[in-house]
Design an enzyme around this catalytic site. Structure first.
Site, short mmCIF file in Angstrom:
data_model
loop_
_atom_site.label_atom_id
_atom_site.label_comp_id
_atom_site.label_asym_id
_atom_site.label_seq_id
_atom_site.Cartn_x
_atom_site.Cartn_y
_atom_site.Cartn_z
N ASN A 1 1.20 -0.96 -0.19
CA ASN A 1 -0.15 0.09 -0.26
C ASN A 1 1.00 1.43 0.46
O ASN A 1 1.66 1.45 0.83
CB ASN A 1 -0.95 -0.33 1.63
CG ASN A 1 -1.98 1.41 1.35
OD1 ASN A 1 -2.20 1.99 0.79
ND2 ASN A 1 -2.60 1.38 2.20
N LYS B 1 -0.33 4.38 -0.42
CA LYS B 1 -0.53 5.74 0.33
C LYS B 1 -0.30 6.82 -0.46
O LYS B 1 0.11 6.03 -1.64
CB LYS B 1 0.03 5.22 1.94
CG LYS B 1 0.13 4.25 3.07
CD LYS B 1 0.02 4.94 4.06
CE LYS B 1 0.12 3.36 4.89
NZ LYS B 1 -0.04 3.29 6.64
N HIS C 1 -9.24 1.58 5.44
CA HIS C 1 -7.92 1.53 6.30
C HIS C 1 -8.48 2.88 7.16
O HIS C 1 -8.95 3.51 7.06
CB HIS C 1 -7.30 2.13 5.40
CG HIS C 1 -5.35 1.60 5.24
ND1 HIS C 1 -5.50 2.76 6.06
CD2 HIS C 1 -4.63 1.21 4.98
CE1 HIS C 1 -3.52 2.38 6.67
NE2 HIS C 1 -2.83 1.71 5.88
N GLU D 1 -7.09 4.99 8.51
CA GLU D 1 -6.15 6.51 8.21
C GLU D 1 -7.96 7.09 7.32
O GLU D 1 -8.08 8.67 7.75
CB GLU D 1 -4.51 6.46 7.11
CG GLU D 1 -3.84 6.16 6.77
CD GLU D 1 -2.94 5.28 7.04
OE1 GLU D 1 -2.47 5.61 5.59
OE2 GLU D 1 -1.74 5.24 7.67
N GLU E 1 -4.77 -4.41 11.36
CA GLU E 1 -3.59 -3.41 11.06
C GLU E 1 -3.61 -2.53 12.26
O GLU E 1 -4.37 -1.71 12.32
CB GLU E 1 -3.87 -2.42 10.30
CG GLU E 1 -3.51 -3.20 8.44
CD GLU E 1 -3.17 -1.80 7.58
OE1 GLU E 1 -1.91 -1.88 6.82
OE2 GLU E 1 -3.47 -1.36 7.54
N GLY F 1 3.20 2.27 10.83
CA GLY F 1 4.06 3.57 10.10
C GLY F 1 4.90 3.99 11.85
O GLY F 1 5.53 5.52 11.99
N SER G 1 3.57 -1.82 10.29
CA SER G 1 5.33 -1.93 9.99
C SER G 1 5.86 -3.32 10.16
O SER G 1 6.74 -3.59 10.90
CB SER G 1 5.86 -1.59 12.17
OG SER G 1 5.36 0.06 12.19
P1 13P Z 1 3.53 0.17 7.15
O1 13P Z 1 3.74 -0.90 6.96
O2 13P Z 1 4.03 2.38 7.67
O3 13P Z 1 2.94 0.83 9.32
O4 13P Z 1 2.13 1.25 6.95
C1 13P Z 1 1.07 -0.02 7.20
C2 13P Z 1 -0.61 -0.05 6.61
O5 13P Z 1 -0.90 0.88 6.57
C3 13P Z 1 -0.53 -0.69 5.80
O6 13P Z 1 -1.89 -0.77 4.55
#
Ligand code: 13P
Length: 255
Positions: free
Chosen positions: A9, A11, A99, A101, A171, A177, A217
């Protein structure tokens, strides 16, 4: 058995020039024997999808095209939104929905996520439906209530065979992150709990078929242990998917 699915992903990273370079580099690094062991999807920003699709088609790459988000209606007065029918026309196979976010920063509700799941399936694509708890929810013992509540809401109204075809990504928000990964025991515990909830909602066959990813992560150094867990069927990778060398090693399941 369930083939692992490794999903990158991106983003809001990589313009379409950078996207092409990234996929071309990945194509050198991930080989046929790797795709025999795991499916690998790439989820670029909308503006890159056509470019990435062209590279995948022209070079007959085995990467699977994905998207990060879509609306649930096919068309209409929804300025700035993207229709699931447009994505399927572009050859998109997997669409991330729910997600954290999108839920936390853009106000997506469980009902919106359920609408998206239905729309993605209606267009013959596979939802990767995300769920996860915040740190304070975890610390106050609400992890299962939050996560399983999101799972139940997102799958509401779906037939068992639809559920069987889906992907759920666990997640934990505190691991996204942050460099903090859930332990493989924690990931296994929650992925198993999700599968158990799916069995209750859609039956044992759907629970045995649905793929449950872990995300948060994930790095090349942690994927092997995660994927070794019986209920972890892959990973949804954010930051580490932006670096082709690192993502290739994750796609190789840490080998
Ligand atoms: P990270 O791998 O940067 O922690 O992000 C995970 C994520 O949100 C994947 O959708």
């Amino acid at each position: 058995m369930r083939k692992p699915l490794i999903s990158g992903n991106w983003k809001m990273n990589h313009n379409h020039f950078e996207a092409i370079q990234c996929v071309q580099k990945l194509a050198y690094l991930v080989g046929k024997e790797d795709f025999d062991r795991a499916d690998v999807s790439i989820h670029p920003p909308f503006t890159d999808i056509r470019s990435v699709q062209t590279v995948i088609d022209a070079d007959r790459l085995q990467f699977i095209l994905g998207a990060q988000h879509c609306h649930w209606d096919d068309k209409g007065a929804f300025t700035g939104e993207v229709s699931p029918s447009f994505l399927s026309k572009l050859g998109v196979k997997y669409v991330i929905c729910g997600h954290s976010e999108r839920r936390e920063l853009f106000g997506e509700t469980d009902q919106m996520v359920a609408n998206k799941v239905a729309a993605i399936l209606r267009h013959g694509m596979t939802p990767i439906m995300c769920c996860g708890e915040t740190l304070s929810e975890r610390e106050s013992g609400q992890t299962e209530a939050k996560v399983l509540g999101q799972v139940r809401a997102g799958l509401a109204g779906r037939k068992p065979e639809q559920v069987a075809s889906m992907v759920i990504a666990y997640e934990p928000i505190w691991a996204i992150g942050t460099g903090r990964t859930a332990t493989s025991d924690d990931a296994q515990h929650m992925c198993a709990a999700i599968r158990h909830a799916v069995a209750g909602l859609a039956g044992a066959d759907a629970a045995a078929s649905i793929r449950v990813q872990y995300g948060g992560s994930v790095k090349a150094g942690t994927i092997a242990e995660l994927i070794a867990q019986p209920d972890v069927d892959g990973a949804l990778v954010g930051g580490a998917s932006l670096d082709p060398d690192e993502f290739a090693r994750i796609a190789k399941l840490g080998a």
